[in-house]
Write an enzyme that holds these catalytic residues in place. Structure first.
Site: not given
Length: 262
Positions: A250, A245-248, A108
């Protein structure tokens, strides 16, 4: 609040269940920053007028126009904050390539780069630096929780470098690429080693985002969101560990997974 000077208030009509009510809304300041190198206008950038010296150094080193912070003789930011003058020893070939290529990147803010894929001649990153998966999970939570300008406006990107000693350096900007240049520039100005570090970024891991990690020898790059196919290819080719997708607890390990200790 230090960040208050980068905020502008506007009056809006907010529609809730077909009822319009006037509210004050906070928006982020956006300015044109002019970068001069050895007295010559080099480029203009749309950016948050913050950390301008770091932005200039990070950008010039990302493009290999400046090889080392030791090559920088002087940095001056104008009183109005909209011009940065850098005096330094430069790589003329890289500067010419920047003017020649001027590739409009997918980040952006319409960033420009001369580092198109296929033109990079950077040695494969063979560092033995590793990090625990739990550290990635813990730091990504902090990364999103402690984003002051984003929490106030919902309108900025953030970059963070996690260093070998566990400390972090952060930067925010309207452009994802700008945020990386700023955070790397901060590290270079402070004499910090980024060759054993993790770069956390907001937004997708497109090729130009990964290329900045390549140029600064940062071995691991992490995002909460997805990579592009070309981004994965660049990471694989140059020895960069890519995590999306680094989430929690996972995360997806796309390339060079051996640097992540489970």
């Amino acid at each position: 609040m230090d960040n208050a000077k980068y905020l502008k208030t506007v009056i809006i009509d907010k529609l809730i269940e077909n009822v319009a009510t006037q509210f004050e809304d906070v928006t982020i300041d956006e300015s044109r920053l002019n970068l001069y190198l050895n007295g010559e206008k080099t480029i203009s950038m749309m950016t948050i007028p913050k950390d301008q010296d770091a932005h200039a150094i990070g950008f010039l080193m990302s493009e290999n126009v400046i090889s080392s912070i030791a090559d920088v003789e002087d940095i001056t930011v104008s009183e109005d904050g909209l011009r940065v003058d850098v005096k330094a020893k430069i790589n003329e070939g890289s500067l010419e390539n920047l003017y020649k290529e001027k590739t409009l990147v997918s980040g952006c803010g319409g960033g420009i780069t001369g580092n198109i894929e296929g033109s990079l001649e950077i040695p494969f990153n063979q560092t033995a630096f590793t990090v625990k998966a739990q550290t990635i999970s813990s730091e990504i939570k902090i990364f999103y929780r402690e984003s002051e300008l984003y929490n106030l406006t919902g309108c900025v990107h953030k970059a963070m470098i996690y260093l070998l000693d566990g400390s972090t350096i952060t930067a925010e900007d309207i452009g994802r690429h700008n945020a990386i240049d700023k955070v790397v520039g901060k590290c270079k100005l402070q004499g910090l080693d980024t060759t054993k570090s993790v770069l956390f970024v907001s937004g997708r891991l497109s090729s130009e985002m990964v290329t900045k990690a390549v140029m600064h020898r940062i071995p691991i790059i992490v995002s909460r969101t997805a990579p592009t196919y070309l981004g994965v290819q660049v990471a694989h080719k140059h020895g960069i560990t890519m995590i999306g997708f680094a989430r929690g607890r996972k995360m997806n390990l796309y390339t060079h997974q051996g640097r992540i200790n489970v």
